[in-house]
Design a protein around this motif. Structure first.
Motif, PDB file in Angstrom:
ATOM      1  N   LEU A 121       1.850   9.338  -5.953  1.00  0.00           N
ATOM      2  CA  LEU A 121       2.383  10.663  -5.629  1.00  0.00           C
ATOM      3  C   LEU A 121       3.454  11.102  -6.622  1.00  0.00           C
ATOM      4  O   LEU A 121       3.507  12.269  -7.047  1.00  0.00           O
ATOM      5  CB  LEU A 121       2.960  10.652  -4.211  1.00  0.00           C
ATOM      6  CG  LEU A 121       3.594  11.967  -3.726  1.00  0.00           C
ATOM      7  CD1 LEU A 121       2.552  13.088  -3.696  1.00  0.00           C
ATOM      8  CD2 LEU A 121       4.223  11.778  -2.352  1.00  0.00           C
TER       9      LEU A 121
ATOM     10  N   ALA B 242       0.994   4.105  -2.958  1.00  0.00           N
ATOM     11  CA  ALA B 242       0.777   5.526  -2.657  1.00  0.00           C
ATOM     12  C   ALA B 242       1.937   6.378  -3.141  1.00  0.00           C
ATOM     13  O   ALA B 242       1.746   7.465  -3.697  1.00  0.00           O
ATOM     14  CB  ALA B 242       0.571   5.703  -1.146  1.00  0.00           C
TER      15      ALA B 242
ATOM     16  N   GLU C 279       0.827  -1.210   0.000  1.00  0.00           N
ATOM     17  CA  GLU C 279       0.000   0.000   0.000  1.00  0.00           C
ATOM     18  C   GLU C 279       0.866   1.267   0.000  1.00  0.00           C
ATOM     19  O   GLU C 279       0.561   2.250  -0.672  1.00  0.00           O
ATOM     20  CB  GLU C 279      -0.925  -0.018   1.217  1.00  0.00           C
ATOM     21  CG  GLU C 279      -1.987  -1.096   1.146  1.00  0.00           C
ATOM     22  CD  GLU C 279      -2.776  -1.204   2.430  1.00  0.00           C
ATOM     23  OE1 GLU C 279      -3.927  -1.665   2.377  1.00  0.00           O
ATOM     24  OE2 GLU C 279      -2.235  -0.815   3.489  1.00  0.00           O
ATOM     25  N   VAL C 280       1.940   1.240   0.763  1.00  0.00           N
ATOM     26  CA  VAL C 280       2.850   2.400   0.799  1.00  0.00           C
ATOM     27  C   VAL C 280       3.490   2.629  -0.560  1.00  0.00           C
ATOM     28  O   VAL C 280       3.600   3.758  -1.038  1.00  0.00           O
ATOM     29  CB  VAL C 280       3.911   2.203   1.893  1.00  0.00           C
ATOM     30  CG1 VAL C 280       4.959   3.310   1.822  1.00  0.00           C
ATOM     31  CG2 VAL C 280       3.268   2.179   3.270  1.00  0.00           C
TER      32      VAL C 280
END
Length: 252
Positions: free
Chosen positions: A28, A24, A20-21
């Motif tokens: 970004l 993300a 998930e990181v």
């Protein structure tokens, strides 16, 4: 209402997984790249607009100076640096342009092509043009103009002797503080604008005929010293802005 169990609290405090990181961070990064690209394009567009505006102001200022000089032409001959020969109020050549077309047809005359001239360091033009640059200098015109403001109250005339020459691709203006040029007088040089491809000058006489030089070759010498054209047409062709034409009415 039941109290959350210990396992439920552990699940809530566990946070995000590594996948998930990474997802993300990827999103970004993509959004940042798109935003920077848009910002960079906006900056380049603003820079180009500012350069175009500065260039427009440079050309506008230079053409306004030329228009004021020829528009305030006065019938005042001067003496050469040796103080012997009287020079005409206007000594104008044709320049190096042949592409002005028939812009003066409304005056009932036909246009004629101009020939390429070379720099002449004789008494008719300031020799400072040739020494100011290693490039070749093409003389264009030398004239006596009125309206030279004297706000400082100096001991000088309000008349001014002005010379124009095309040095390389830069149109230069030269003037001296003394109207009748004497030896040792250092002229003041001014760059009006650069990136000039061709310059063409034409002069309208009292018979509504365009001349490629002034005074005309057929004009008698006493009259030629004091004579002025009715109007002057200048056509400047720039390497980046195309052609700019001004039709200047000579006052009086």
């Amino acid at each position: 209402m039941s109290t959350p169990s210990r396992n439920q609290w552990r699940a809530a405090l566990r946070g995000f997984t590594l996948v998930e990181v990474l997802v993300a961070l990827l999103i970004l990064g993509i959004m940042s790249a798109l935003g920077y690209g848009t910002y960079r394009e906006a900056r380049l567009s603003a820079q180009r607009a500012e350069e175009a505006l500065q260039r427009s102001r440079e050309i506008e200022f230079g053409m306004r100076v030329v228009t004021m000089d020829f528009g305030q032409l006065v019938p005042r001959p001067v003496r050469d640096p040796l103080g012997q020969t009287r020079l005409p109020a206007l000594h104008g050549l044709s320049g190096n342009g042949t592409s002005a077309g028939v812009a003066g047809e409304s005056f009932g005359s036909t246009s004629s092509s101009s020939s390429t001239m070379h720099f002449n360091s004789g008494p008719g033009f300031q020799s400072s043009f040739s020494s100011s640059s290693s490039d070749s200098a093409l003389p264009l015109a030398e004239l006596t103009r009125a309206g030279w403001s004297n706000t400082a109250g100096q001991q000088r005339s309000t008349l001014q002797r002005v010379s124009y020459a095309l040095v390389g691709d830069v149109l230069k203006r030269s003037y001296t503080t003394a109207l009748d040029t004497v030896q040792g007088t250092k002229p003041v040089l001014q760059d009006l604008f650069g990136q000039v491809k061709t310059v063409q000058l034409r002069y309208l006489d009292t018979n509504q005929t365009w001349q490629n030089q002034w005074p005309p070759a057929t004009m008698p010498q006493p009259e030629a010293l004091w004579s002025r054209p009715v109007a002057v047409e200048i056509t400047v062709e720039f390497k980046d802005w195309g052609r700019v034409r001004r039709l200047i009415e000579v006052a009086g």
